[in-house]
Scaffold this motif. Structure first.
Motif, PDB file in Angstrom:
ATOM      1  N   LYS A  78       2.937  -0.362  -0.574  1.00 17.35           N
ATOM      2  CA  LYS A  78       4.342  -0.336  -0.179  1.00 17.35           C
ATOM      3  C   LYS A  78       5.019  -1.563  -0.773  1.00 17.35           C
ATOM      4  CE  LYS A  78       3.395   2.218   4.042  1.00 17.35           C
ATOM      5  NZ  LYS A  78       2.291   2.888   3.420  1.00 17.35           N
ATOM      6  N   ILE A  79       5.979  -1.317  -1.678  1.00 20.63           N
ATOM      7  CA  ILE A  79       6.636  -2.421  -2.372  1.00 20.63           C
ATOM      8  C   ILE A  79       7.973  -1.934  -2.931  1.00 20.63           C
ATOM      9  CG2 ILE A  79       5.484  -1.918  -4.573  1.00 20.63           C
ATOM     10  CD1 ILE A  79       5.413  -4.961  -5.088  1.00 20.63           C
ATOM     11  N   SER A  80       8.903  -2.843  -3.044  1.00 18.27           N
ATOM     12  CA  SER A  80      10.170  -2.587  -3.717  1.00 18.27           C
ATOM     13  C   SER A  80      10.345  -3.687  -4.761  1.00 18.27           C
ATOM     14  CB  SER A  80      11.326  -2.595  -2.714  1.00 18.27           C
ATOM     15  OG  SER A  80      12.524  -2.185  -3.328  1.00 18.27           O
ATOM     16  N   LEU A  81      10.700  -3.325  -5.989  1.00 19.83           N
ATOM     17  CA  LEU A  81      10.805  -4.298  -7.077  1.00 19.83           C
ATOM     18  C   LEU A  81      11.792  -3.809  -8.130  1.00 19.83           C
ATOM     19  CD1 LEU A  81       9.034  -3.086  -9.730  1.00 19.83           C
ATOM     20  CD2 LEU A  81       7.202  -3.475  -8.107  1.00 19.83           C
ATOM     21  N   ILE A  82      12.153  -4.703  -9.022  1.00 21.69           N
ATOM     22  CA  ILE A  82      12.947  -4.340 -10.194  1.00 21.69           C
ATOM     23  C   ILE A  82      11.994  -4.297 -11.385  1.00 21.69           C
ATOM     24  CG2 ILE A  82      14.835  -4.977 -11.735  1.00 21.69           C
ATOM     25  CD1 ILE A  82      15.854  -4.295  -8.985  1.00 21.69           C
ATOM     26  N   ALA A  83      11.829  -3.108 -11.953  1.00 23.73           N
ATOM     27  CA  ALA A  83      11.023  -2.966 -13.176  1.00 23.73           C
ATOM     28  C   ALA A  83      11.951  -3.206 -14.357  1.00 23.73           C
ATOM     29  CB  ALA A  83      10.405  -1.577 -13.244  1.00 23.73           C
ATOM     30  N   LYS A  84      11.493  -3.963 -15.308  1.00 24.63           N
ATOM     31  CA  LYS A  84      12.286  -4.275 -16.503  1.00 24.63           C
ATOM     32  C   LYS A  84      12.109  -3.184 -17.552  1.00 24.63           C
ATOM     33  CE  LYS A  84      13.557  -8.266 -14.902  1.00 24.63           C
ATOM     34  NZ  LYS A  84      14.917  -8.401 -14.420  1.00 24.63           N
ATOM     35  N   ALA A  85      13.106  -3.036 -18.388  1.00 26.22           N
ATOM     36  CA  ALA A  85      13.033  -2.072 -19.488  1.00 26.22           C
ATOM     37  C   ALA A  85      11.765  -2.326 -20.296  1.00 26.22           C
ATOM     38  CB  ALA A  85      14.271  -2.185 -20.373  1.00 26.22           C
ATOM     39  N   GLY A  86      11.027  -1.270 -20.603  1.00 28.09           N
ATOM     40  CA  GLY A  86       9.792  -1.375 -21.377  1.00 28.09           C
ATOM     41  C   GLY A  86       8.535  -1.490 -20.524  1.00 28.09           C
ATOM     42  N   GLN A  87       8.674  -1.805 -19.247  1.00 25.40           N
ATOM     43  CA  GLN A  87       7.487  -1.884 -18.393  1.00 25.40           C
ATOM     44  C   GLN A  87       6.980  -0.481 -18.077  1.00 25.40           C
ATOM     45  OE1 GLN A  87       8.912  -4.634 -15.185  1.00 25.40           O
ATOM     46  NE2 GLN A  87       7.050  -5.758 -15.760  1.00 25.40           N
ATOM     47  N   ARG A  88       5.681  -0.412 -17.765  1.00 28.27           N
ATOM     48  CA  ARG A  88       5.044   0.869 -17.454  1.00 28.27           C
ATOM     49  C   ARG A  88       4.447   0.820 -16.047  1.00 28.27           C
ATOM     50  NH1 ARG A  88       3.143   4.242 -21.941  1.00 28.27           N
ATOM     51  NH2 ARG A  88       4.258   3.537 -23.792  1.00 28.27           N
ATOM     52  N   LEU A  89       4.748   1.851 -15.266  1.00 35.30           N
ATOM     53  CA  LEU A  89       4.225   2.002 -13.919  1.00 35.30           C
ATOM     54  C   LEU A  89       3.217   3.138 -13.921  1.00 35.30           C
ATOM     55  CD1 LEU A  89       4.342   1.447 -10.817  1.00 35.30           C
ATOM     56  CD2 LEU A  89       6.162   3.174 -10.731  1.00 35.30           C
ATOM     57  N   SER A  90       2.036   2.885 -13.370  1.00 38.15           N
ATOM     58  CA  SER A  90       0.995   3.898 -13.246  1.00 38.15           C
ATOM     59  C   SER A  90       0.710   4.096 -11.763  1.00 38.15           C
ATOM     60  CB  SER A  90      -0.277   3.451 -13.968  1.00 38.15           C
ATOM     61  OG  SER A  90      -1.337   4.346 -13.706  1.00 38.15           O
ATOM     62  N   ILE A  91       0.788   5.348 -11.307  1.00 30.54           N
ATOM     63  CA  ILE A  91       0.479   5.690  -9.925  1.00 30.54           C
ATOM     64  C   ILE A  91      -0.668   6.686  -9.945  1.00 30.54           C
ATOM     65  CG2 ILE A  91       1.325   6.734  -7.795  1.00 30.54           C
ATOM     66  CD1 ILE A  91       4.156   5.922  -8.721  1.00 30.54           C
ATOM     67  N   GLN A  92      -1.805   6.269  -9.392  1.00 34.21           N
ATOM     68  CA  GLN A  92      -2.964   7.157  -9.286  1.00 34.21           C
ATOM     69  C   GLN A  92      -3.126   7.534  -7.828  1.00 34.21           C
ATOM     70  OE1 GLN A  92      -6.588   5.827 -11.154  1.00 34.21           O
ATOM     71  NE2 GLN A  92      -7.824   7.216  -9.935  1.00 34.21           N
ATOM     72  N   THR A  93      -3.001   8.819  -7.519  1.00 32.14           N
ATOM     73  CA  THR A  93      -3.130   9.257  -6.137  1.00 32.14           C
ATOM     74  C   THR A  93      -4.606   9.268  -5.735  1.00 32.14           C
ATOM     75  OG1 THR A  93      -3.248  11.616  -6.696  1.00 32.14           O
ATOM     76  CG2 THR A  93      -1.055  10.680  -6.336  1.00 32.14           C
ATOM     77  N   PRO A  94      -4.885   9.134  -4.439  1.00 30.22           N
ATOM     78  CA  PRO A  94      -6.274   9.168  -3.992  1.00 30.22           C
ATOM     79  C   PRO A  94      -6.895  10.552  -4.215  1.00 30.22           C
ATOM     80  CG  PRO A  94      -4.778   8.600  -2.179  1.00 30.22           C
ATOM     81  CD  PRO A  94      -3.948   8.956  -3.346  1.00 30.22           C
ATOM     82  N   SER A  95      -8.207  10.573  -4.377  1.00 28.44           N
ATOM     83  CA  SER A  95      -8.891  11.866  -4.411  1.00 28.44           C
ATOM     84  C   SER A  95      -9.157  12.284  -2.975  1.00 28.44           C
ATOM     85  CB  SER A  95     -10.205  11.771  -5.184  1.00 28.44           C
ATOM     86  OG  SER A  95     -11.113  10.944  -4.498  1.00 28.44           O
ATOM     87  N   GLY A  96      -9.320  13.560  -2.758  1.00 30.89           N
ATOM     88  CA  GLY A  96      -9.624  14.046  -1.401  1.00 30.89           C
ATOM     89  C   GLY A  96     -11.065  13.743  -1.036  1.00 30.89           C
ATOM     90  N   GLY A  97     -11.298  13.554   0.253  1.00 28.46           N
ATOM     91  CA  GLY A  97     -12.665  13.385   0.727  1.00 28.46           C
ATOM     92  C   GLY A  97     -13.422  14.707   0.611  1.00 28.46           C
ATOM     93  N   ASN A  98     -14.721  14.632   0.342  1.00 30.25           N
ATOM     94  CA  ASN A  98     -15.538  15.848   0.277  1.00 30.25           C
ATOM     95  C   ASN A  98     -15.677  16.447   1.667  1.00 30.25           C
ATOM     96  OD1 ASN A  98     -15.813  15.206  -2.406  1.00 30.25           O
ATOM     97  ND2 ASN A  98     -17.990  14.815  -2.327  1.00 30.25           N
ATOM     98  N   TRP A  99     -16.157  17.671   1.735  1.00 29.15           N
ATOM     99  CA  TRP A  99     -16.302  18.324   3.038  1.00 29.15           C
ATOM    100  C   TRP A  99     -17.517  19.243   3.015  1.00 29.15           C
ATOM    101  CZ3 TRP A  99     -15.918  23.681   3.330  1.00 29.15           C
ATOM    102  CH2 TRP A  99     -15.432  24.309   2.182  1.00 29.15           C
ATOM    103  N   ARG A 100     -18.002  19.497   4.212  1.00 29.58           N
ATOM    104  CA  ARG A 100     -19.074  20.464   4.406  1.00 29.58           C
ATOM    105  C   ARG A 100     -18.828  21.153   5.747  1.00 29.58           C
ATOM    106  NH1 ARG A 100     -23.228  15.745   4.828  1.00 29.58           N
ATOM    107  NH2 ARG A 100     -23.494  16.273   2.659  1.00 29.58           N
ATOM    108  N   LEU A 101     -19.434  22.293   5.924  1.00 30.67           N
ATOM    109  CA  LEU A 101     -19.298  23.007   7.193  1.00 30.67           C
ATOM    110  C   LEU A 101     -20.055  22.260   8.280  1.00 30.67           C
ATOM    111  CD1 LEU A 101     -19.807  26.681   5.972  1.00 30.67           C
ATOM    112  CD2 LEU A 101     -17.671  25.589   6.657  1.00 30.67           C
ATOM    113  N   PRO A 102     -19.598  22.340   9.522  1.00 37.27           N
ATOM    114  CA  PRO A 102     -20.334  21.701  10.606  1.00 37.27           C
ATOM    115  C   PRO A 102     -21.723  22.322  10.762  1.00 37.27           C
ATOM    116  CG  PRO A 102     -18.360  22.816  11.441  1.00 37.27           C
ATOM    117  CD  PRO A 102     -18.408  23.035   9.967  1.00 37.27           C
ATOM    118  N   LYS A 103     -22.652  21.507  11.222  1.00 39.49           N
ATOM    119  CA  LYS A 103     -24.016  22.028  11.457  1.00 39.49           C
ATOM    120  C   LYS A 103     -23.975  23.162  12.461  1.00 39.49           C
ATOM    121  CE  LYS A 103     -26.171  17.806  10.128  1.00 39.49           C
ATOM    122  NZ  LYS A 103     -27.056  16.738  10.346  1.00 39.49           N
ATOM    123  N   GLY A 104     -24.762  24.185  12.201  1.00 43.87           N
ATOM    124  CA  GLY A 104     -24.828  25.321  13.103  1.00 43.87           C
ATOM    125  C   GLY A 104     -23.970  26.493  12.672  1.00 43.87           C
ATOM    126  N   LEU A 105     -23.183  26.324  11.616  1.00 46.08           N
ATOM    127  CA  LEU A 105     -22.376  27.455  11.136  1.00 46.08           C
ATOM    128  C   LEU A 105     -22.986  28.084   9.921  1.00 46.08           C
ATOM    129  CD1 LEU A 105     -18.651  26.353  11.494  1.00 46.08           C
ATOM    130  CD2 LEU A 105     -19.966  27.883  12.927  1.00 46.08           C
TER     131      LEU A 105
END
Length: 85
Positions: free
Chosen positions: A58-85
């Motif tokens: 969480k941030i607010s800033l002034i990016a200057k002309a020529g700057q590059r912003l990279s946003i990498q979203t999180p990957s999802g957590g893995n999942w498995r069925l509950p035991k007994g199913l």
């Protein structure tokens, strides 16, 4: 494990600013990864970078002309069925 399903990959968005620009980021999961379901592996944290320098989730800033912003979203957590199913 063989019964574990992949939670999903994040994505990467990159922006190059053509003029000075006010930027506000309100992002989550930058320090704590998304959890896995029923004992499966957690996902990966996301990351924000301006010209290769780490930015907080969480941030607010002034990016200057020529700057590059990279946003990498999180990957999802893995999942498995509950035991007994």
């Amino acid at each position: 494990a063989g019964d574990e399903n992949v939670g999903g990959r994040g994505l990467i968005r990159e922006y190059e600013f053509l003029q000075d620009t006010q930027v506000t980021l309100l992002t989550e999961r930058r320090t704590t990864p998304p959890w896995g379901l029923h004992g499966a592996k957690a996902g990966r944290e996301g990351e924000n970078k301006l010209d290769g320098e780490w930015l907080p989730g969480k941030i607010s800033l002034i990016a200057k002309a020529g700057q590059r912003l990279s946003i990498q979203t999180p990957s999802g957590g893995n999942w498995r069925l509950p035991k007994g199913l």
